[in-house]
Design an enzyme around this catalytic site. Sequence first.
Site, mmCIF file in Angstrom:
data_model
loop_
_atom_site.group_PDB
_atom_site.id
_atom_site.type_symbol
_atom_site.label_atom_id
_atom_site.label_comp_id
_atom_site.label_asym_id
_atom_site.label_seq_id
_atom_site.Cartn_x
_atom_site.Cartn_y
_atom_site.Cartn_z
ATOM 1 N N LYS A 1 0.836 -1.199 0.000
ATOM 2 C CA LYS A 1 0.000 0.000 0.000
ATOM 3 C C LYS A 1 0.869 1.247 0.000
ATOM 4 C CE LYS A 1 -3.865 2.063 2.661
ATOM 5 N NZ LYS A 1 -4.698 1.926 3.883
ATOM 6 N N SER B 1 -9.799 2.001 3.042
ATOM 7 C CA SER B 1 -8.917 2.759 2.186
ATOM 8 C C SER B 1 -7.915 1.913 1.402
ATOM 9 C CB SER B 1 -8.131 3.784 3.022
ATOM 10 O OG SER B 1 -7.248 3.127 3.915
ATOM 11 N N SER C 1 -9.936 -0.376 7.189
ATOM 12 C CA SER C 1 -9.342 -0.158 5.866
ATOM 13 C C SER C 1 -8.685 -1.386 5.244
ATOM 14 C CB SER C 1 -8.316 0.977 5.920
ATOM 15 O OG SER C 1 -8.973 2.211 5.921
#
Lengths: 488, 488, 97
Positions: free
Chosen positions: B80, B155, B179
């Site tokens: 990420k 997210s 997330s």
Amino acid sequence: MPYEAVIGLEIHVQIKTRTKMFSAAPYQYGAAPNTLTDAVVLGLPGTLPVLNYAAIEKCAKLGLMLGCEIAEVCKWDRKNYFYPDSPKNYQLTQNEEPLCIGGKVEIELPGPSRNVEGDHRWVTLNRIHLEEDPGKLTHEAFETVIDFNRAGAPLAEIVTEPDMSSSTEAVAFLNCLRNMIVYAGISDCDMEKGQFRCDANVSLRPVGTNKLGTRTEMKNLNSISNVKAAIEYEIDRQTEVLKKGGSITQETRRWDVESSSSFPLRSKEEAHDYRYFPDPDLMPVQMDRSRIKELEAELPEPPLDKQRRYQESFKLPFTLTSVLCVNRELCEFFEEALQTHQAPRQIANYISNDLLRELSAASDSGDCALDVGQCKLTPSHIATLVKIIDEGIISKQIGKEVFNEMFVTGEMPDAIVEKKGLKQSNDIDEIEALCREAIAGNAKAVAQYKEGNVKALNALKGPVMKATRGQANPAMLDGLLKKMIDEG
Amino acid sequence: MSDLHFKTITELAAMLAAGEITSVAITQAVIDRTAAVDAQVKAFLSSDPKDALSQAKASDERRIAGKSLGPLDGIPIGIKDTLAVKDQPLRCASKMLENYVSPFDATCIAKLRKAGVVIWGRLNMDEFAMGSSTENSAYQTTCNPWNLETIPGGSSGGSAAAMAAGEAIATIGTDTGGSIRQPAALCGVVGMKPTYGLISRYGLVAFASSLDQVGPFARTVEDAALLMEAMLSKDPLDSTSIAPQGETNYAAALKEKMGPWKLGVPQEFFAEGIDPEVKTNIEKAIDWYKSQGCEIVDISLPHSELAVPVYYIVATAEASSNLARFDGVRYGHRSDEAKDAMTLFTKSRGEGFGDEVKRRIILGTYVLSSGYYDAYYLRAQKVRRRILGDFEKAFEQVDAILTPTSPTPAFKRGERADDPLAMYLSDVFTISVNLAGLPAISIPSGFTESGLPIGLQVIGKAFGEADMFAIANAFEQSHGYYKMMPAL
Amino acid sequence: MSETPHIDIDYVAKLARLDMSEEEKSKLGSQLDDILGYFDKLNSVDVEGVEPMAHAHRVANVWREGDLTGETYAPEILTGMAPDHRDNQVVVPKVVE
């Protein structure tokens, strides 16, 4: 209506640690720009603070030295404000639960003259907390440049109660505080290096009332004389305003050395809304009580306690204690010398006059105070010197010569005396013969002495001392001369 | 071997150990797959196939030399864009960090490297991890591989979508309020958030420090367990990291632990707002556990309806301060209109941040500001302890808690973009876990009629990862949803 | 707080150093007022005597021992990322105190 001033001080002291408050980057004054940083210091994305335990211990020690209560638990808060010198745009500090609570500092006010001790009183502290220093801005003609070396250096902020009423008290407080901090080895408190910085809060109130007036805060007072001047300026300014029926605006002002006046700071006009909240990255610190006891045991005797003890136990006059006691190394030197020879007054004299004078002359800066450790003389040098004078082996006069010699070479005084043949002469026949010559050669002095002018004798002693290279026993010489003139 | 990219870590590790395949081949398969499908999925912000292949080559050389680092050695893992990888872009899907390259590795990345992982690409996300749909990326909107019209969740939407599409063998994400788990559920993969403190946050760009945790996305529970084991660390660079307690050989233990377990079902999570298909699906999963001899216990988490307000106060407050460092001074975007200290900050931040980030900074600044702190922030912190208390009480009776991961399956792009509150409510089942610092995992539990994945959340006790993995593994292995792949 | 909450968005935006257009501000303002209204739920619970929870766990005394010096960054790392720099220092528009 007469007004009185109420003054509170906030002092930032840079704590002497090798590394920064929340990272292992080193800190030292004067390094090339941006060479003392790392990812944490620069506030790079993803970095986290880790507490330097050395800063906690040193601050606790400072607190103990200043009579504070050490908190059971202290915590970390974020103080949020934007400024280009602040890498995270928040400062890690202790707002809610500081490490040191309360405290009081004994201060000595100036006496009527330099040689006379002034009154003592206590100034009450509110708290001491730890926080991190920001970087350093340098304002150029059109731009500002930033060096982050200083960012993250550990600071102890000492906050007093509004407990002083004059610039004189504030200055006395700062001097006494600085002595104590240096004594305890917490900081060198060099104001030029930013290790000891002071903000002053000043307000006025009508004499005889208790309610505090509106205060102003003076920032960036980077020398003791600036503190004094800024406070005096502010008291005068506020008095003028109030006398004209005006009111004081709560504001932050900056002292301008050039113009010897202060101006409101534009950037601080905005209301302070620091949005303090507990820092989620740092865990609370529980102070280990047994460790605090150990730290307490390590504390040095405070300078003013020492001064009292020297005056009482050693009967030293204020003129000597005021010189000795501001410097822990000098005191240690003095007390060690006493181990060799118990003559406090004479030893103290040698240290505070001869030693300091020579150190001062020897050091380029003229600032000798901290150089005792670097000079060639040990306490035993001075003690031995005083001892051989006391034992009549050399005269005081010769003592001065021996002192200068040993200061340069580091040789022991008895060895110098031996090598140079400086031992006092007690040869009565030789001295008598020389006295006879002197009396014969200076009838005028003899006559003056006979008329009652005792000082005239010195003119007769001179040639004798000269002939013996100063080694004639002064008491013996004095006795012989008087006896020979009287008798003859 | 055309479908290497859909295999599990354990399958690939066995093939590598048997010499049937190389890391270079696996990595090339993942690179090829990404080249084929990422134009549709848009999971990657950037990638460096050459660098990945050179890591793979090094892994193969280790294996040939008999120095394999374990089951993760040579496995390509996507990262990420909020985790720092040395010399790679770290943009947090924000314009603010458009040109920023991290000079250091996050601790979890360093740990993965030690396990021989091939670090592969930068995965899209909501800007600074703020969002639940990955629509808040400043660069691109990631699509759900099961239905490209829908969002992948957020997210960590890029991490979840890349997994589901076979663009990596596993991925790493971060979870502040769901997330990892919510996008895992929406994309039909396994996503896990550990007990707060088990994986270091150093190198994770902070959103809400007291809630943020790193965690794995994987095809199976066992793969997730292997990744967890590799990333565990009590990190001296993260003061909030803690040493693991109890069983930490998660992958080995999940096959040994067979229950039966006592599983709690909180009634509050099945009330209003939940999609009927999701409700039915999760009830079926609960029935399955019952049929396997588990005791199902009705529990109550009475403060869970307050989790959303508590979360959005705590998280935005911390975020408003954490994101203050993005100021255009030391790195990141600086506005061309910066004329003084004020516009340097306001213009750079105004241009650099997207709408949702601004919204949360404003909200967080407000709840901390003078006069509102007690009513919002302090009160939220107290309710947060109540929420933790609910879980502690429940865990006196049960080994784990079963809930839906998300109240709805993936929704259409743009559907909630203008209604932040509705968006915030999509995290309603996941955020209380972050507030309480507990571990939780989302595993695929079936599909809606229209073919969108549904996720089951297993919430464990603090440090109860071993049980949590075993419980999740039992369901996964008997149902085999992980073998289903989206048609791309 | 149970009055209709309203954010003074100009004040807060200035505190947060965020430049926003009037349009942005007005849209954000009404969204935030909705959210704050939702936050009102918090008043339904009694928190008398509850200790605030600032961390996810109760660990204390985490620190670095020994005051040992770690590695430092060469100034080039900073100047390599800074938008403007000169002589190893970061340059910003003139700051007026």
